[in-house]
Design a protein around this motif. Structure first.
Motif, PDB file in Angstrom:
ATOM      1  N   VAL A 124      21.475 -31.935 -51.158  1.00 44.81           N
ATOM      2  CA  VAL A 124      21.023 -33.133 -50.445  1.00 44.81           C
ATOM      3  C   VAL A 124      21.484 -33.083 -48.992  1.00 44.81           C
ATOM      4  O   VAL A 124      20.719 -33.377 -48.067  1.00 44.81           O
ATOM      5  N   GLU A 125      22.730 -32.695 -48.785  1.00 44.05           N
ATOM      6  CA  GLU A 125      23.258 -32.590 -47.419  1.00 44.05           C
ATOM      7  C   GLU A 125      22.452 -31.596 -46.591  1.00 44.05           C
ATOM      8  O   GLU A 125      22.084 -31.866 -45.439  1.00 44.05           O
ATOM      9  N   GLN A 126      22.168 -30.430 -47.171  1.00 48.03           N
ATOM     10  CA  GLN A 126      21.407 -29.412 -46.454  1.00 48.03           C
ATOM     11  C   GLN A 126      19.964 -29.857 -46.216  1.00 48.03           C
ATOM     12  O   GLN A 126      19.388 -29.594 -45.156  1.00 48.03           O
ATOM     13  N   GLY A 127      19.390 -30.534 -47.214  1.00 44.30           N
ATOM     14  CA  GLY A 127      18.021 -31.015 -47.060  1.00 44.30           C
ATOM     15  C   GLY A 127      17.907 -32.042 -45.953  1.00 44.30           C
ATOM     16  O   GLY A 127      17.000 -31.979 -45.115  1.00 44.30           O
ATOM     17  N   LEU A 128      18.839 -32.986 -45.923  1.00 42.82           N
ATOM     18  CA  LEU A 128      18.810 -34.019 -44.894  1.00 42.82           C
ATOM     19  C   LEU A 128      19.090 -33.435 -43.513  1.00 42.82           C
ATOM     20  O   LEU A 128      18.561 -33.920 -42.504  1.00 42.82           O
ATOM     21  N   ALA A 129      19.902 -32.395 -43.472  1.00 47.75           N
ATOM     22  CA  ALA A 129      20.224 -31.767 -42.188  1.00 47.75           C
ATOM     23  C   ALA A 129      19.004 -31.045 -41.605  1.00 47.75           C
ATOM     24  O   ALA A 129      18.876 -30.905 -40.386  1.00 47.75           O
ATOM     25  N   SER A 130      18.100 -30.599 -42.479  1.00 40.58           N
ATOM     26  CA  SER A 130      16.926 -29.862 -42.006  1.00 40.58           C
ATOM     27  C   SER A 130      15.923 -30.796 -41.342  1.00 40.58           C
ATOM     28  O   SER A 130      15.309 -30.446 -40.352  1.00 40.58           O
ATOM     29  N   ARG A 131      15.710 -31.953 -41.927  1.00 42.85           N
ATOM     30  CA  ARG A 131      14.853 -33.039 -41.457  1.00 42.85           C
ATOM     31  C   ARG A 131      13.786 -32.682 -40.461  1.00 42.85           C
ATOM     32  O   ARG A 131      13.611 -33.346 -39.459  1.00 42.85           O
ATOM     33  N   THR A 132      13.042 -31.613 -40.730  1.00 41.22           N
ATOM     34  CA  THR A 132      11.884 -31.294 -39.904  1.00 41.22           C
ATOM     35  C   THR A 132      10.679 -31.311 -40.813  1.00 41.22           C
ATOM     36  O   THR A 132      10.789 -31.022 -42.000  1.00 41.22           O
ATOM     37  N   PRO A 133       9.499 -31.655 -40.298  1.00 40.72           N
ATOM     38  CA  PRO A 133       8.318 -31.690 -41.151  1.00 40.72           C
ATOM     39  C   PRO A 133       8.139 -30.376 -41.892  1.00 40.72           C
ATOM     40  O   PRO A 133       8.197 -29.303 -41.290  1.00 40.72           O
ATOM     41  N   ALA A 134       7.938 -30.494 -43.204  1.00 41.17           N
ATOM     42  CA  ALA A 134       7.729 -29.321 -44.058  1.00 41.17           C
ATOM     43  C   ALA A 134       8.803 -28.296 -43.785  1.00 41.17           C
ATOM     44  O   ALA A 134       8.573 -27.228 -43.244  1.00 41.17           O
TER      45      ALA A 134
END
Length: 220
Positions: A114-124
């Motif tokens: 979740v932390e890594q996913g939220l850190a990516s926060r770019t479309p697709a």
């Protein structure tokens, strides 16, 4: 704090993920199938989606593809499954999945993903056709699936007969998976159990079911 959508047909998993993520300060919406997920996605903007693969109406990979085609994959999507294969992981990556969580999901892996996913926060976060996210996705399908896209495709198309029925193809993959770990751990059932996340009793039963020869490499 983030807005997160959890899509899973198992009530226990939905409730558990909601409780954990709420404790982390996130707002969590729940959907038990693809139909509810579509409705939720249409009515709210999410920073992250946790999406189960095997659901009764539409599977998670098909829903991911649907969102990607419609231009709705504007948030990182973390796939979840207890029966994933390399082929599924590669396909999800190509469509746009950010990463993968293998069930049963541990607290540490959930929070890290979740932390890594939220850190990516770019479309697709992993755009369709972009293979840069493949390593991250495969790494989630058990800690030892850190393989390259080329290697994954080689296994998918050369190591396994994809013309076979799904159950037979899956058994072939699982047999190769366990034989790989047995060889790498020198036949130590204790270490293989730790690596694969299975209890030893369950591991023995699974190996017998798959017809894996334990006599040649068994230790301890």
């Amino acid at each position: 704090m983030a807005n997160i959508l959890v899509v899973d047909d198992e009530l226990g998993i939905r409730d558990l993920l909601q409780e954990i993520l709420n404790d982390e300060g996130h707002n969590v919406d729940l959907a038990e199938n693809a139909t509810q997920a579509r409705t939720a996605r249409a009515s709210a903007a999410y920073d992250l989606v946790l999406l189960d693969i095997w659901m009764p109406d539409t599977d998670g990979v098909s829903l991911l593809k649907e969102w990607s085609t419609a231009g709705l994959l504007s948030m990182p999507v973390i796939m979840m499954s207890g029966h994933a294969t390399i082929e599924t992981a590669v396909e999800a990556t190509r469509i746009g999945a950010h990463s993968f969580l293998e069930k049963p999901i541990t607290l540490q892996k959930l929070l890290k993903a979740v932390e890594q996913g939220l850190a990516s926060r770019t479309p697709a976060a992993s755009r369709p056709g972009d293979t840069t996210g493949t390593h991250a996705l495969l790494k989630g399908v058990g800690e030892d699936f850190s393989v390259s896209l080329a290697s994954a495709e080689a296994h998918a198309h050369q190591g396994f007969d994809l013309d076979r029925p799904l159950r037979e193809a899956r058994d072939g993959f699982e047999r190769a998976y366990f034989e790989f770990h047995l060889a790498r751990e020198g036949g130590s059932m204790t270490r293989v159990a730790e690596k694969t996340g299975l209890e030893r009793t369950h591991l023995y039963r699974k190996l017998r079911q798959l017809g894996v020869d334990l006599g040649r490499s068994r230790k301890n």
